[in-house]
Scaffold this motif. Structure first.
Motif, PDB file in Angstrom:
ATOM      1  N   PHE A 187      -1.616   9.423  -8.276  1.00  0.00           N
ATOM      2  CA  PHE A 187      -0.277   8.885  -8.529  1.00  0.00           C
ATOM      3  C   PHE A 187       0.790   9.785  -7.898  1.00  0.00           C
ATOM      4  O   PHE A 187       1.713   9.307  -7.226  1.00  0.00           O
ATOM      5  CB  PHE A 187      -0.059   8.760 -10.038  1.00  0.00           C
ATOM      6  CG  PHE A 187       1.277   8.202 -10.427  1.00  0.00           C
ATOM      7  CD1 PHE A 187       1.538   6.842 -10.339  1.00  0.00           C
ATOM      8  CD2 PHE A 187       2.294   9.044 -10.884  1.00  0.00           C
ATOM      9  CE1 PHE A 187       2.775   6.325 -10.700  1.00  0.00           C
ATOM     10  CE2 PHE A 187       3.523   8.534 -11.244  1.00  0.00           C
ATOM     11  CZ  PHE A 187       3.765   7.170 -11.155  1.00  0.00           C
ATOM     12  N   ILE A 220       0.482   9.691  -3.896  1.00  0.00           N
ATOM     13  CA  ILE A 220       1.073   8.513  -3.262  1.00  0.00           C
ATOM     14  C   ILE A 220       2.593   8.621  -3.264  1.00  0.00           C
ATOM     15  O   ILE A 220       3.265   8.276  -2.291  1.00  0.00           O
ATOM     16  CB  ILE A 220       0.620   7.219  -3.982  1.00  0.00           C
ATOM     17  CG1 ILE A 220      -0.893   7.032  -3.827  1.00  0.00           C
ATOM     18  CG2 ILE A 220       1.353   6.002  -3.429  1.00  0.00           C
ATOM     19  CD1 ILE A 220      -1.452   5.911  -4.672  1.00  0.00           C
ATOM     20  N   GLY A 221       3.149   9.129  -4.366  1.00  0.00           N
ATOM     21  CA  GLY A 221       4.601   9.292  -4.444  1.00  0.00           C
ATOM     22  C   GLY A 221       5.125  10.248  -3.388  1.00  0.00           C
ATOM     23  O   GLY A 221       6.205  10.026  -2.825  1.00  0.00           O
ATOM     24  N   ALA A 233      -1.391   5.393   1.382  1.00  0.00           N
ATOM     25  CA  ALA A 233      -2.623   5.413   0.587  1.00  0.00           C
ATOM     26  C   ALA A 233      -3.719   6.228   1.260  1.00  0.00           C
ATOM     27  O   ALA A 233      -4.884   6.069   0.928  1.00  0.00           O
ATOM     28  CB  ALA A 233      -3.108   3.983   0.368  1.00  0.00           C
ATOM     29  N   THR A 285      -6.199   9.905  -3.308  1.00  0.00           N
ATOM     30  CA  THR A 285      -6.125   8.446  -3.381  1.00  0.00           C
ATOM     31  C   THR A 285      -7.417   7.809  -2.901  1.00  0.00           C
ATOM     32  O   THR A 285      -7.948   6.881  -3.531  1.00  0.00           O
ATOM     33  CB  THR A 285      -4.945   7.926  -2.549  1.00  0.00           C
ATOM     34  OG1 THR A 285      -3.746   8.567  -2.983  1.00  0.00           O
ATOM     35  CG2 THR A 285      -4.795   6.422  -2.692  1.00  0.00           C
ATOM     36  N   LEU A 332      -0.016   0.655  -2.453  1.00  0.00           N
ATOM     37  CA  LEU A 332       1.397   0.975  -2.664  1.00  0.00           C
ATOM     38  C   LEU A 332       2.022   0.002  -3.660  1.00  0.00           C
ATOM     39  O   LEU A 332       2.870   0.387  -4.469  1.00  0.00           O
ATOM     40  CB  LEU A 332       2.157   0.943  -1.341  1.00  0.00           C
ATOM     41  CG  LEU A 332       1.740   2.010  -0.312  1.00  0.00           C
ATOM     42  CD1 LEU A 332       2.550   1.849   0.974  1.00  0.00           C
ATOM     43  CD2 LEU A 332       1.937   3.409  -0.874  1.00  0.00           C
ATOM     44  N   CYS A 337       0.460  -1.401  -6.106  1.00  0.00           N
ATOM     45  CA  CYS A 337       0.009  -0.938  -7.421  1.00  0.00           C
ATOM     46  C   CYS A 337       0.831   0.269  -7.880  1.00  0.00           C
ATOM     47  O   CYS A 337       1.215   0.371  -9.045  1.00  0.00           O
ATOM     48  CB  CYS A 337      -1.473  -0.566  -7.373  1.00  0.00           C
ATOM     49  SG  CYS A 337      -2.598  -1.964  -7.157  1.00  0.00           S
ATOM     50  N   TYR A 338       1.104   1.167  -6.950  1.00  0.00           N
ATOM     51  CA  TYR A 338       1.883   2.369  -7.280  1.00  0.00           C
ATOM     52  C   TYR A 338       3.289   1.992  -7.767  1.00  0.00           C
ATOM     53  O   TYR A 338       3.793   2.559  -8.751  1.00  0.00           O
ATOM     54  CB  TYR A 338       1.982   3.280  -6.065  1.00  0.00           C
ATOM     55  CG  TYR A 338       2.937   4.436  -6.253  1.00  0.00           C
ATOM     56  CD1 TYR A 338       2.560   5.562  -6.983  1.00  0.00           C
ATOM     57  CD2 TYR A 338       4.232   4.392  -5.726  1.00  0.00           C
ATOM     58  CE1 TYR A 338       3.445   6.616  -7.182  1.00  0.00           C
ATOM     59  CE2 TYR A 338       5.108   5.438  -5.918  1.00  0.00           C
ATOM     60  CZ  TYR A 338       4.726   6.549  -6.643  1.00  0.00           C
ATOM     61  OH  TYR A 338       5.601   7.588  -6.844  1.00  0.00           O
ATOM     62  N   ALA A 377       3.112   0.890 -11.247  1.00  0.00           N
ATOM     63  CA  ALA A 377       2.559   1.849 -12.201  1.00  0.00           C
ATOM     64  C   ALA A 377       3.632   2.799 -12.715  1.00  0.00           C
ATOM     65  O   ALA A 377       4.652   3.043 -12.062  1.00  0.00           O
ATOM     66  CB  ALA A 377       1.435   2.647 -11.536  1.00  0.00           C
ATOM     67  N   GLN A 426      -0.644   7.840 -13.905  1.00  0.00           N
ATOM     68  CA  GLN A 426      -1.982   7.767 -13.316  1.00  0.00           C
ATOM     69  C   GLN A 426      -2.840   6.692 -13.989  1.00  0.00           C
ATOM     70  O   GLN A 426      -3.532   5.928 -13.319  1.00  0.00           O
ATOM     71  CB  GLN A 426      -2.669   9.131 -13.429  1.00  0.00           C
ATOM     72  CG  GLN A 426      -4.095   9.180 -12.932  1.00  0.00           C
ATOM     73  CD  GLN A 426      -4.219   9.152 -11.425  1.00  0.00           C
ATOM     74  OE1 GLN A 426      -3.224   9.265 -10.709  1.00  0.00           O
ATOM     75  NE2 GLN A 426      -5.434   9.003 -10.918  1.00  0.00           N
ATOM     76  N   LEU A 483      -1.794   3.231 -12.941  1.00  0.00           N
ATOM     77  CA  LEU A 483      -2.180   3.031 -11.543  1.00  0.00           C
ATOM     78  C   LEU A 483      -3.653   2.659 -11.455  1.00  0.00           C
ATOM     79  O   LEU A 483      -4.029   1.728 -10.724  1.00  0.00           O
ATOM     80  CB  LEU A 483      -1.902   4.304 -10.737  1.00  0.00           C
ATOM     81  CG  LEU A 483      -2.393   4.280  -9.276  1.00  0.00           C
ATOM     82  CD1 LEU A 483      -1.613   3.251  -8.470  1.00  0.00           C
ATOM     83  CD2 LEU A 483      -2.273   5.674  -8.646  1.00  0.00           C
TER      84      LEU A 483
END
Length: 338
Positions: free
Chosen positions: A4, A7-8, A13, A18, A69, A71-72, A75, A78, A81
């Protein structure tokens, strides 16, 4: 660093955490299901999971580039996600299974309806494959598919408890498939596309249902317990759940309605409810669970819908019990008139 957080920071991804998470979740989904592995693999090995993930990114490049992305973005941490990615992988497997198996169902229907003189391939549909009824309208039906699902549900008295994926179609299965096909096309009063007819038949009999992920706790549900589980903050949303649950409930046979509240109990308890043998009861249980899953695939309220159906079953059972006992059932012995 968690996936999580990674990705931020990276905004893509491709990070180590990830990729590791994708492999972990891919393995988790495939271990907990009966989806077949890719054709070149005998089991869901790490290599098979890698091929699955590669398939997700390559079959639909746009989806592959953005699904993690996406999904991120939805979310909050974690854990959420992971839940979103699990759902995405599971849905991809469902789409694959349905796409492959529905083609087989279309070919089987083609064989059966060709041999049945009630059905005909209408001419002049510009290359569209469809089925119509003899001496009836031949124009292409273009209505709402939900109407055909409802028409199929109204053709009662037919059930397919087992489905052979190869070989000759059993006679009772032929009768069930052609009877429902006739009812659907009759309702359409026109030609129904092969793909639409296969989708309706698939749902009516839950023939191509993906692996079951519905978990029904042991022991009977009570009305009070299910009311607590289905209660929400949004009464409008709850109304939608009730309506969908009630509509799905009406498509179940009497045996399925009796079986639903005890689907998570022992085989002997389920046999007592159905009055059938072990093999038939088990087959009916599996078919019911698959039908519930298939009917709620992609619905965010799937668990609430199933729980609401269990509540309906409990309410109906209570109503039948009271009707048998009579109007004075609630009186204690001391309240009886002298």
């Amino acid at each position: 660093m968690s996936a999580f957080d990674e990705i931020g920071r990276r905004a893509d991804a491709g990070g180590t955490e990830t990729v590791a998470l994708l492999r972990q979740l891919g393995a988790q989904v495939t271990r907990a299901s009966s989806f077949p592995p890719p054709a070149e693999h005998q089991s869901w090995s790490p290599e098979a999971v890698n091929d699955l993930l590669a398939d997700m990114f390559s079959k639909d490049p746009a989806r592959g580039r953005v699904f993690v992305l996406a999904c991120y973005v939805q979310a909050t941490d974690q854990n959420s996600l992971e839940r979103l990615i699990l759902k995405s992988i599971r849905n991809f497997l469902i789409d694959q299974a349905k796409g492959t198996e529905r083609g087989k169902l279309r070919r089987r229907l083609d064989t059966l309806l060709t041999d049945d003189d009630r059905f005909v391939r209408p001419p002049d549909l510009k290359g569209i494959w469809a089925w119509a009824l003899v001496h009836r309208a031949m124009n292409l039906w273009q209505g709402d598919l939900d109407e055909l699902h409802q028409a199929a549900a109204r053709v009662r008295g037919y059930q397919i408890l087992s489905w052979n994926t190869a070989g000759q179609t059993p006679k009772h299965t032929v009768v069930a498939l052609t009877a429902v096909s006739h009812g659907v096309i009759d309702h359409a009063d026109g030609a129904v596309r092969d793909e639409d007819l296969a989708a309706v038949i698939e749902r009516r009999f839950a023939l191509l249902a993906p692996p079951v992920f519905i978990e029904v706790p042991d022991g009977p549900f009570t009305v009070a317990a299910t009311a607590l589980l289905t209660a929400g903050d949004d009464p409008t949303a709850d109304l939608g759940v009730r309506e969908r649950a009630e509509q799905l409930w009406l498509t179940l046979t009497a045996e399925e309605q009796a079986l639903l509240p005890i689907l998570g109990q022992s085989l002997e308890a389920r046999r007592a409810a159905t009055g059938m043998g072990r093999a038939v009861t088990q087959a009916l249980s599996e078919a019911l669970a698959e039908r519930l899953k298939l009917a709620t695939v992609g619905d965010d309220d799937c668990e609430e819908i199933v729980l609401r159906m269990v509540e309906i079953a409990a309410e109906n059972s209570e109503s039948r019990r009271l009707s048998k006992v009579g109007p004075h059932a609630s009186r204690s012995p001391r309240e009886e008139p002298m």
